[in-house]
Design a protein around this motif. Sequence first.
Motif, PDB file in Angstrom:
ATOM      1  N   LEU A 154      33.716  38.437  -5.662  1.00  8.69           N
ATOM      2  CA  LEU A 154      33.945  37.235  -4.852  1.00  8.69           C
ATOM      3  C   LEU A 154      34.002  37.587  -3.375  1.00  8.69           C
ATOM      4  N   MET A 155      34.739  38.640  -3.026  1.00  7.33           N
ATOM      5  CA  MET A 155      34.854  39.046  -1.627  1.00  7.33           C
ATOM      6  C   MET A 155      33.493  39.470  -1.077  1.00  7.33           C
ATOM      7  N   GLY A 156      32.731  40.193  -1.895  1.00  4.80           N
ATOM      8  CA  GLY A 156      31.389  40.575  -1.481  1.00  4.80           C
ATOM      9  C   GLY A 156      30.506  39.367  -1.261  1.00  4.80           C
ATOM     10  N   GLY A 157      30.638  38.367  -2.135  1.00  2.00           N
ATOM     11  CA  GLY A 157      29.855  37.139  -1.996  1.00  2.00           C
ATOM     12  C   GLY A 157      30.226  36.359  -0.748  1.00  2.00           C
ATOM     13  N   ILE A 158      31.520  36.327  -0.427  1.00  5.91           N
ATOM     14  CA  ILE A 158      31.979  35.632   0.783  1.00  5.91           C
ATOM     15  C   ILE A 158      31.400  36.289   2.027  1.00  5.91           C
TER      16      ILE A 158
END
Length: 379
Positions: free
Chosen positions: A249-253
């Motif tokens: 999720l953090m990578g996607g953000i």
Amino acid sequence: MIVSLKDSLKLIGIIIVIFCAAFVCTFFLNFYIDAKAIRDFINDAETLVLYKAQIATATFTSAISGGFLAVIAIIMLVFYIKLYIDKNLNKLGVLKAMGYSNLKIASRFLVFGFSVFLGAALGFGMGFAIMPIIYEGMSIDGLPEITINFHFWLFIVLVIVPTVLFAVFAFCYALLSLKIPVCQMLKGRAEKLRKYVKKQDKERSFLCEMCYKTIVSKKSIAFFIAFACFCFSAMVQMSVSMLDLSSELMGGIILGIGIVLAVTTIFMAVTTLMNGNLKNIAMMKAFGYTNFEIALSILGGYHIFALIGFALGTVYQYGILSIMINFVFKDVESVPDYSFDIAVFFITLAVFIVFYECMMLFYFSKISKVNVKSVMIEN
């Protein structure tokens, strides 16, 4: 009056940059505040190290991303105000001739603070909405669940304070920019001192001279193109590298923020460049230059700045991740080692070249559609 709320809404670049800054800072700072409440429940030394690393990550990320994007937003605001004043110099001169003071005209630029409010409010709301997922991803095993609380003072700091500061900054910068003699403003231009023409300037071909003059007269465009490519390079490589260091999720953000900033900034910069050179494009077409030659003279000189931005973005993301691993998480045993990923670099570079050239191809099609007659009539 010339400056209206509608003009503020046109500052889409500032709205998006402030949105990204407020979005990231909201959930990290809120996590930092709420996580402080469970400090007394930590007795295990290893858990305490991980806890401190999570707190340091929230602080470090908020300071770096929020501060960096805030500086970029200020530069964008200066760019917009200068562009707006240059475009409406004649109308502003008429107002001054009618008796309006610089102070009164500049006060209308306070409305530009609304674009900051809109971006910050949307970013704060989105950050708060995604907070449960962020808290779950940053939770520490063996510790009580961190409760999400709404902190009104954080809303003041991330939404109200930036709005006021940017509005005041817009007012002050506009006030300084309006210190131009009325006669010059009525002519629609501010006279500049003639610079000494070097001998080598005369020896350039017309197309080279056109390319050089375009870059020199539009230095801010070079900065924004470099910044857009910086965001693309840094965020894309960082999002892939963080798959082993953080959640998907953090990578996607991070990936989403990087792409949005890159596309928005390039679109804003090159559209401004094109609009400011419509007359030059029309004249070159009338002289018989091909669309390809025109595109090279107007757009070609900015490729070097795009590559510089990409290189700086690569260095930046490597430096940030190295600092986090070697200093923030140095005492956490479960964190994997980090090294520069050459494969990711070359893949990102290839994607970047395709991305940038597709954007330039889009504007090449715009050049081919410029109508000489209509441009000459308007000017």
